[in-house]
Each structure stands twice: as structure tokens, then as C-alpha cells.
Design a protein around this motif. Structure first.
Motif, PDB file in Angstrom:
ATOM      1  N   LYS A   1       0.965  -1.558   0.190  1.00 46.12           N
ATOM      2  CA  LYS A   1       0.056   0.155  -0.361  1.00 46.12           C
ATOM      3  C   LYS A   1       0.645   1.263  -0.384  1.00 46.12           C
ATOM      4  O   LYS A   1       1.974   1.581   0.387  1.00 46.12           O
ATOM      5  N   GLU A   2       0.288   2.524  -0.453  1.00 44.62           N
ATOM      6  CA  GLU A   2       0.611   3.670  -0.499  1.00 44.62           C
ATOM      7  C   GLU A   2       1.461   3.699   1.388  1.00 44.62           C
ATOM      8  O   GLU A   2      -0.052   4.124   2.049  1.00 44.62           O
ATOM      9  N   ARG A   3       2.228   4.806   1.094  1.00 41.88           N
ATOM     10  CA  ARG A   3       2.096   5.920   2.609  1.00 41.88           C
ATOM     11  C   ARG A   3       1.086   6.457   2.901  1.00 41.88           C
ATOM     12  O   ARG A   3       0.263   7.205   1.829  1.00 41.88           O
ATOM     13  N   GLU A   4       0.418   6.502   4.431  1.00 43.03           N
ATOM     14  CA  GLU A   4      -0.413   7.308   4.617  1.00 43.03           C
ATOM     15  C   GLU A   4      -0.666   8.348   5.866  1.00 43.03           C
ATOM     16  O   GLU A   4       0.265   7.601   6.820  1.00 43.03           O
ATOM     17  N   PHE A   5      -0.907   9.584   6.055  1.00 39.75           N
ATOM     18  CA  PHE A   5      -0.795  10.261   6.468  1.00 39.75           C
ATOM     19  C   PHE A   5      -1.809   9.539   7.872  1.00 39.75           C
ATOM     20  O   PHE A   5      -2.809   9.486   7.912  1.00 39.75           O
ATOM     21  N   VAL A   6      -1.230  10.090   8.588  1.00 40.14           N
ATOM     22  CA  VAL A   6      -2.306   9.316  10.118  1.00 40.14           C
ATOM     23  C   VAL A   6      -2.147  10.651  10.962  1.00 40.14           C
ATOM     24  O   VAL A   6      -3.313  10.602  11.287  1.00 40.14           O
ATOM     25  N   ALA A   7      -0.896  11.353  11.148  1.00 39.99           N
ATOM     26  CA  ALA A   7      -1.109  12.801  12.103  1.00 39.99           C
ATOM     27  C   ALA A   7      -0.079  13.989  12.379  1.00 39.99           C
ATOM     28  O   ALA A   7       1.497  13.039  12.132  1.00 39.99           O
ATOM     29  N   LEU A   8      -0.253  14.590  12.792  1.00 42.45           N
ATOM     30  CA  LEU A   8       0.687  15.900  13.345  1.00 42.45           C
ATOM     31  C   LEU A   8       0.060  16.755  14.169  1.00 42.45           C
ATOM     32  O   LEU A   8      -0.984  16.801  14.789  1.00 42.45           O
ATOM     33  N   ILE A   9       1.405  17.740  14.589  1.00 42.74           N
ATOM     34  CA  ILE A   9       0.450  18.148  15.952  1.00 42.74           C
ATOM     35  C   ILE A   9       1.865  19.780  15.394  1.00 42.74           C
ATOM     36  O   ILE A   9       2.994  19.454  15.147  1.00 42.74           O
ATOM     37  N   THR A  10       1.700  20.395  14.596  1.00 37.62           N
ATOM     38  CA  THR A  10       2.299  22.144  15.247  1.00 37.62           C
ATOM     39  C   THR A  10       2.950  22.151  16.230  1.00 37.62           C
ATOM     40  O   THR A  10       3.140  21.840  17.110  1.00 37.62           O
TER      41      THR A  10
ATOM     42  N   GLY B   1      -1.274  22.586  17.815  1.00 36.35           N
ATOM     43  CA  GLY B   1      -2.938  21.995  17.327  1.00 36.35           C
ATOM     44  C   GLY B   1      -2.091  21.209  16.100  1.00 36.35           C
ATOM     45  O   GLY B   1      -0.980  20.357  16.471  1.00 36.35           O
ATOM     46  N   THR B   2      -3.437  19.489  16.338  1.00 36.87           N
ATOM     47  CA  THR B   2      -2.969  18.930  15.627  1.00 36.87           C
ATOM     48  C   THR B   2      -4.277  18.248  14.451  1.00 36.87           C
ATOM     49  O   THR B   2      -5.085  18.854  14.816  1.00 36.87           O
ATOM     50  N   TYR B   3      -3.899  17.366  14.020  1.00 38.45           N
ATOM     51  CA  TYR B   3      -4.786  16.599  13.022  1.00 38.45           C
ATOM     52  C   TYR B   3      -5.035  15.189  12.724  1.00 38.45           C
ATOM     53  O   TYR B   3      -3.102  14.952  12.740  1.00 38.45           O
ATOM     54  N   TYR B   4      -5.646  14.178  12.456  1.00 38.65           N
ATOM     55  CA  TYR B   4      -5.413  13.114  12.329  1.00 38.65           C
ATOM     56  C   TYR B   4      -6.456  12.694  10.938  1.00 38.65           C
ATOM     57  O   TYR B   4      -6.690  13.410  10.327  1.00 38.65           O
ATOM     58  N   GLY B   5      -5.414  12.376  10.291  1.00 38.16           N
ATOM     59  CA  GLY B   5      -6.353  11.233   9.350  1.00 38.16           C
ATOM     60  C   GLY B   5      -7.415  10.466   9.641  1.00 38.16           C
ATOM     61  O   GLY B   5      -7.695  10.049  10.765  1.00 38.16           O
TER      62      GLY B   5
END
Length: 123
Positions: free
Chosen positions: A43-52, A57-61
Motif C-alpha cells: 500500500k501507499e504511505r498514509e498520513f496518520v497525524a500531525l502536531i504543529t 494544533g493537531t490533525y488526524y487522518g
């Protein structure tokens, strides 16, 4: 030069939890957006989460929303990924990444990547 070292992967049963760690060295931790990505076999690489920077700030797949939490420990230059309610489809190599531009983390084109840590969830 930024270096990222992940740890905490392993084998866990479905419904269990794991916490991944990513330690950053070489630059000021608070300057970077940190992200987690994963790649399963075939499978292709997948975004999971980030934090600024500074955890503002946080963001999730979508596949992990409500189950995974990303958080920083600024004193240890480390970002964590707490993974709860794990599912077999979460099985993948998990990579930590960093960039001083949040847009590059969102795009998955970060300048800095860790070596990856294997997470295997058995059914």
C-alpha cells in the motif's frame, strides 16, 4: 542536521494499545511540525497525524480519528503517538517525520524522516 528516532512498536492484539515515541535531535524541537505516517505492505504511505510547533494544533487522518492521539514532550524533544482500540488494519510500519513547514507535513513531503517502527495488530 535533524535526526528522528522512533521506538515503541510491537505486536498487540486487536483492541489493545501501543504508544510510539519519536525523539528529535539536532535542531530546536519547537520549530518543527511533527507528523506520523504509516505504510502497510503493498500500500501507499498514509498520513496518520500531525502536531504543529509547540503543540498548538493537531490533525488526524480519518482512519485513526478518535483512537489515536499525538502529543509532545517539549522537555524531551519527543512526540508521542498513543494508539488505542487497535485494529488489524492498523498493521504497518510507522514513520515519524518533521519539517519546519506544516504544509510539507500535510503533503507528506517532509525533509526529515525516521527509520520506521513496525506495528502488528493480530485479530
Amino acid at each position: 542536521q535533524v535526526q528522528l528516532v522512533e521506538s515503541g512498536g510491537g505486536l498487540v492484539q486487536a483492541g489493545g494499545s501501543l504508544r510510539l515515541s519519536c525523539a528529535l535531535s539536532g535542531r530546536t524541537f519547537g520549530s518543527y511540525t511533527m507528523g506520523w505516517f504509516r505504510q502497510a505492505p503493498g500500500k501507499e504511505r498514509e498520513f496518520v497525524a500531525l502536531i504543529t510547533p509547540r503543540g498548538s494544533g493537531t490533525y488526524y487522518g480519518d482512519p485513526v480519528k478518535g483512537r489515536f492521539t499525538i502529543s509532545p514532550d517539549n522537555a524531551k524533544n519527543t512526540v508521542y503517538l498513543q494508539m488505542n482500540s487497535l485494529k488489524p488494519e492498523d498493521t504497518a510500519v510507522y514513520y515519524c517525520a518533521a519539517d519546519d513547514r506544516s504544509s510539507k507535513v500535510v503533503a507528506g513531503t517532509c525533509d526529515y524522516w525516521g527509520q520506521g517502527t513496525q506495528v502488528t495488530v493480530s485479530s
